[in-house]
Scaffold this active site. Structure first.
Site, mmCIF file in Angstrom:
data_model
loop_
_atom_site.group_PDB
_atom_site.id
_atom_site.type_symbol
_atom_site.label_atom_id
_atom_site.label_comp_id
_atom_site.label_asym_id
_atom_site.label_seq_id
_atom_site.Cartn_x
_atom_site.Cartn_y
_atom_site.Cartn_z
ATOM 1 N N ASP A 291 43.651 36.390 38.505
ATOM 2 C CA ASP A 291 44.625 36.090 39.551
ATOM 3 C C ASP A 291 44.213 36.727 40.870
ATOM 4 O O ASP A 291 43.462 37.709 40.906
ATOM 5 C CB ASP A 291 46.031 36.549 39.150
ATOM 6 C CG ASP A 291 46.137 38.055 38.931
ATOM 7 O OD1 ASP A 291 45.198 38.648 38.357
ATOM 8 O OD2 ASP A 291 47.155 38.648 39.341
ATOM 9 N N GLU B 40 47.472 40.871 37.260
ATOM 10 C CA GLU B 40 47.107 42.207 37.728
ATOM 11 C C GLU B 40 47.635 42.451 39.127
ATOM 12 O O GLU B 40 48.092 43.548 39.446
ATOM 13 C CB GLU B 40 45.589 42.379 37.711
ATOM 14 C CG GLU B 40 45.120 43.834 37.838
ATOM 15 C CD GLU B 40 44.943 44.310 39.274
ATOM 16 O OE1 GLU B 40 44.751 45.523 39.483
ATOM 17 O OE2 GLU B 40 44.993 43.474 40.191
#
Length: 386
Positions: free
Chosen positions: A79, A144
């Site tokens: 991400d 994250e």
């Protein structure tokens, strides 16, 4: 087994082209799975989170011939943070672009280039050492950059339930300062956040004797907290820091004393302090000032430290061999998913590209430093797993 793969640069471009803003993975992990399965990896896709925030996680492992061999994990996140205003980008953030010897795109530095280097390093290593002694694993998440509740921490719980043994982990966070490999992180400070709500009595600003101003009440306490020396740090960590991030009070009207004041704050703490002692010391200051208050605490992560050992030595030697640089061990900066992995892995180190442009408009990496990063990862594999 497939032929040797294309370059890490080509894979980085493929990953950047996938718009994987948290919690989206946008097919990044599927691309990695396809490549690793061709190398004999056992791949597990683990989805978690509520329906409106589904997170994709990956655990991939290739067992070595020795049950006692070193298990080295590469960890990262697919991400990326939001792009910000698109009109401020020189080129589309999800169309990998080249200018001035740099690769541009969201995630170029944080951290799709690292993932590409990890995957290609693994492929090249397996081709050279098909019967490697130790085991190789890859852990990826698409949560994250967000709340980090359904990402690596969930994979760690799953690994614990399976009884997996991990000996060392390299997290591909962008740790380098001026050139690839000049700094690696062998630990991180802990993060403890709080929301303090101080109660007052709302009233007309012309009649302060009929009200109680929570801003006036909390201000002396904040002034004292700013001056507190929480600890002196140690040889590995700087002193613990306390910072206010937000102050909220008032109705928006200029003639109303507010009924409450809200203070958001954060500790970045060393191994010299614990969440419990910090909470107690802060509460003691507030109590001494006679405040009526509540606090909601959020522990983002405890500090972790990897002392010099087999992983730091192998990685440091690889960096020296590839770049000619002697790397610096550091614990500065923010938190990472290393804090979760450290609960099940005795050695966790972060190593990745230069971090100067992370989370910024026109994020980029130097193309000339992509191949060396891949070689650093491969050389570390050779030193620990072959």
């Amino acid at each position: 087994m497939s032929a040797l793969p294309p370059t890490a640069l080509a894979l980085a471009e493929q990953l950047i082209a996938r718009a994987s803003v948290t919690p989206e993975d946008a097919g990044c992990q599927a691309l990695v799975v396809q490549r690793l399965q061709a190398q004999g990896f056992d791949c597990h896709t683990l989805e978690s989170g509520p329906d409106d925030f589904r997170v994709t996680n990956l655990w991939a492992v290739r067992r070595g011939r020795s049950a006692d061999g070193f298990t080295l994990v590469f960890a990262g996140h697919t991400d990326v943070v939001p792009t910000g205003p698109l009109e401020r980008w020189t080129s589309d953030p999800f169309v990998p672009s080249h200018r001035d010897g740099r690769l541009y795109g969201r995630g170029a530095a944080d951290m799709k280039t690292s993932i590409a280097c990890m995957v290609v390093a693994i492929e090249e290593f397996v081709a050279a050492y098909p019967r490697h002694a130790g085991s190789i694993a890859l852990l990826l998440t698409s949560d994250e950059e967000g709340p980090a509740l359904d990402g690596t921490t969930q994979v760690v719980r799953w690994l614990q339930a399976r009884g997996e043994r991990l000996d060392g982990c390299i997290v591909g966070e962008p740790t380098s300062v001026n050139a690839v490999g000049d700094m690696i992180k062998n630990g991180r400070r802990g993060s403890l956040s709080g929301r303090l709500v101080v109660q007052g009595v709302q009233g007309h600003i012309a009649y302060p004797h009929l009200a109680k101003n929570p801003i006036h009440a909390v201000a002396p306490a904040l002034a004292e907290l700013v001056q507190v020396v929480w600890d002196g740090g140690n040889e590995h960590f700087p002193p613990t820091s306390w910072q206010v991030s937000n102050l909220h009070a008032g109705t928006g009207a200029s003639n109303v004393i507010p009924g409450e004041a809200v203070v958001d704050f954060n500790f970045r703490f060393s191994t010299e302090s614990t969440p419990e002692t910090l909470q107690q010391r802060l509460a003691a200051v507030l109590d001494r000032h006679g405040l009526q208050y509540t606090i909601d605490w959020t522990l983002g992560g405890r500090p972790f430290l990897t002392r010099p050992g087999s992983l730091t030595e192998a990685l440091g030697s690889a960096i020296l061999q590839v770049t000619g640089r002697t790397t610096e061990l550091s614990t500065t900066g923010g938190t990472s998913d290393g804090r979760f992995i450290a609960t099940v892995c005795p050695q966790v180190v972060e190593c990745g590209p230069v971090n100067a442009s992370i989370h910024q408009i026109d994020e980029h990496v130097a193309v000339a430093e992509i191949e060396p990063l891949k070689e650093i990862y491969r050389s570390t594999l050779e030193r620990l797993v072959a």
